[in-house]
Design a protein around this motif. Sequence first.
Motif, short mmCIF file in Angstrom:
data_model
loop_
_atom_site.label_atom_id
_atom_site.label_comp_id
_atom_site.label_asym_id
_atom_site.label_seq_id
_atom_site.Cartn_x
_atom_site.Cartn_y
_atom_site.Cartn_z
N TYR A 53 6.04 30.30 -1.50
CA TYR A 53 5.37 31.39 -2.22
C TYR A 53 4.10 31.72 -1.44
O TYR A 53 3.15 30.93 -1.40
N LEU A 54 4.13 32.88 -0.81
CA LEU A 54 3.04 33.31 0.05
C LEU A 54 2.06 34.17 -0.73
O LEU A 54 2.38 35.26 -1.18
N HIS A 55 0.85 33.66 -0.91
CA HIS A 55 -0.21 34.38 -1.60
C HIS A 55 -1.02 35.17 -0.57
O HIS A 55 -1.60 34.58 0.36
N LYS A 72 0.34 37.54 9.77
CA LYS A 72 0.78 36.52 10.72
C LYS A 72 1.74 35.54 10.05
O LYS A 72 2.84 35.26 10.58
N VAL A 73 1.34 35.00 8.90
CA VAL A 73 2.19 34.01 8.22
C VAL A 73 3.49 34.65 7.76
O VAL A 73 4.58 34.07 7.92
N GLU A 74 3.41 35.85 7.20
CA GLU A 74 4.63 36.52 6.74
C GLU A 74 5.57 36.80 7.90
O GLU A 74 6.79 36.66 7.78
N THR A 75 5.02 37.22 9.04
CA THR A 75 5.84 37.48 10.22
C THR A 75 6.49 36.21 10.72
O THR A 75 7.68 36.19 11.07
N TRP A 76 5.73 35.11 10.74
CA TRP A 76 6.30 33.83 11.17
C TRP A 76 7.45 33.41 10.24
O TRP A 76 8.50 32.94 10.71
N LEU A 77 7.27 33.56 8.94
CA LEU A 77 8.32 33.20 7.99
C LEU A 77 9.60 33.97 8.26
O LEU A 77 10.71 33.42 8.19
N PRO A 102 -4.53 33.75 3.64
CA PRO A 102 -3.43 33.40 2.75
C PRO A 102 -3.42 31.91 2.42
O PRO A 102 -4.10 31.11 3.06
N PHE A 103 -2.60 31.58 1.43
CA PHE A 103 -2.18 30.20 1.23
C PHE A 103 -0.76 30.25 0.69
O PHE A 103 -0.29 31.31 0.25
N VAL A 104 -0.07 29.13 0.77
CA VAL A 104 1.30 29.09 0.27
C VAL A 104 1.45 27.95 -0.71
O VAL A 104 0.69 26.97 -0.69
N GLU A 105 2.44 28.10 -1.57
CA GLU A 105 2.88 27.02 -2.46
C GLU A 105 4.29 26.64 -2.06
O GLU A 105 5.14 27.50 -1.85
N LEU A 106 4.54 25.35 -1.96
CA LEU A 106 5.88 24.86 -1.66
C LEU A 106 6.12 23.58 -2.44
O LEU A 106 5.44 22.57 -2.23
N ASN A 107 7.06 23.65 -3.36
CA ASN A 107 7.44 22.48 -4.17
C ASN A 107 6.23 21.82 -4.82
O ASN A 107 6.08 20.59 -4.82
N GLY A 108 5.35 22.65 -5.36
CA GLY A 108 4.19 22.15 -6.09
C GLY A 108 2.99 21.80 -5.24
O GLY A 108 1.96 21.37 -5.77
N ILE A 111 -0.74 24.78 0.46
CA ILE A 111 -1.10 24.64 1.87
C ILE A 111 -1.93 25.86 2.25
O ILE A 111 -1.51 27.00 2.03
N ALA A 112 -3.12 25.62 2.81
CA ALA A 112 -4.03 26.71 3.16
C ALA A 112 -4.29 26.73 4.65
O ALA A 112 -4.02 25.76 5.36
N ASP A 113 -4.82 27.86 5.13
CA ASP A 113 -5.15 28.14 6.53
C ASP A 113 -3.85 28.47 7.28
O ASP A 113 -2.92 27.66 7.33
N SER A 114 -3.83 29.66 7.90
CA SER A 114 -2.59 30.16 8.51
C SER A 114 -2.02 29.20 9.55
O SER A 114 -0.80 29.02 9.62
N ASN A 115 -2.86 28.61 10.36
CA ASN A 115 -2.35 27.70 11.40
C ASN A 115 -1.75 26.44 10.80
O ASN A 115 -0.68 25.98 11.23
N ILE A 116 -2.42 25.88 9.80
CA ILE A 116 -1.89 24.67 9.16
C ILE A 116 -0.63 24.99 8.37
O ILE A 116 0.32 24.21 8.35
N ILE A 117 -0.61 26.15 7.73
CA ILE A 117 0.59 26.58 7.00
C ILE A 117 1.80 26.58 7.93
O ILE A 117 2.86 26.01 7.61
N ILE A 118 1.67 27.21 9.09
CA ILE A 118 2.79 27.33 10.02
C ILE A 118 3.19 25.96 10.56
O ILE A 118 4.39 25.63 10.65
#
Length: 292
Positions: A53-55, A72-77, A102-108, A111-118
């Motif tokens: 879930y991409l916020h 960037k994150v959406e394009t990578w996904l 952005p930040f994302v949610e995954l299975n509860g 994860i924040a920061d685009s580089n760490i997310i990827i």
Amino acid sequence: MGWPDLNLSSSTQVTLCVATGCGVVMAGLLTLRQLKKWRMKGKKTERRKDVVYLHGFQRMKFTPSLSGPCLKVETWLRMAGVKYEFVDASKSGQRSKYGQLPFVELNGTEIADSNIIIQRLARQFNADLDADLSPEQQAVALTISRMVEEHTKWTMYQYYFVDRLDLFTQLVGLPGPRIIHWLIRNRVSKMMQTKLYHQGVGRHSKTEVYQLGNADIRALSALLGDKPFLMGTKPTTVDASVFGQLAQVVYTQLPSPHRQVIINSCDNLLDYCDRIKDQFYPDWELLCAEGH
């Protein structure tokens, strides 16, 4: 009870009245925003297993996002083929633990920061776009990403959020009456000037900033050459990073020094952006229509 007699001139009293009124309006807007956050926090939204879930910031009429890191994150996904759903943070009022998007949610898990997310998602879904790159290529890709995200981006911000914030806000649109527009522009401009100053770019003249940014654009163009993607025939993480920033210049169609140099002498970057958009965003127009 009337205005207290403080031996002030009529013009000073009017100025104080306006300032007080603006303060009341801003306080009201901030209160409404906080209430919205509390209301959204009280709602439980069902999240599906293994769906990202991409916020991010709301959709806009020229690009799916006016935020380079969000795009960037959406394009990578999309490049990685990872299943995701977009969450409009302007409606949810949510931000990451760092107060950013952005930040994302995954299975509860958040994860924040685009580089760490990827990095985290690449491991989670075994979707490392850079797995075939040599150590030297990985180093070059990282260097390009750092240049774009830690330097080029800020030269763009100087233009869009300080020098021509009036044009930018006309393009994206602002809610409410004109006095609110003025307050928003004034706050954004001052905030961005402070950030630019501390980052370093804002210590230079406008001409110098644009020259620095255009040098980056020309370097990107030279590195790309006639290749489909920056590191060769296949898209990698650095392409998501660069596209996230260049799309803001190429597709908003707002006149800027960066756009001018791309059109005049770096047109391979136009083709590059179109290539990524066409391949990974067949629904580009539909996404942008959500921002109307």
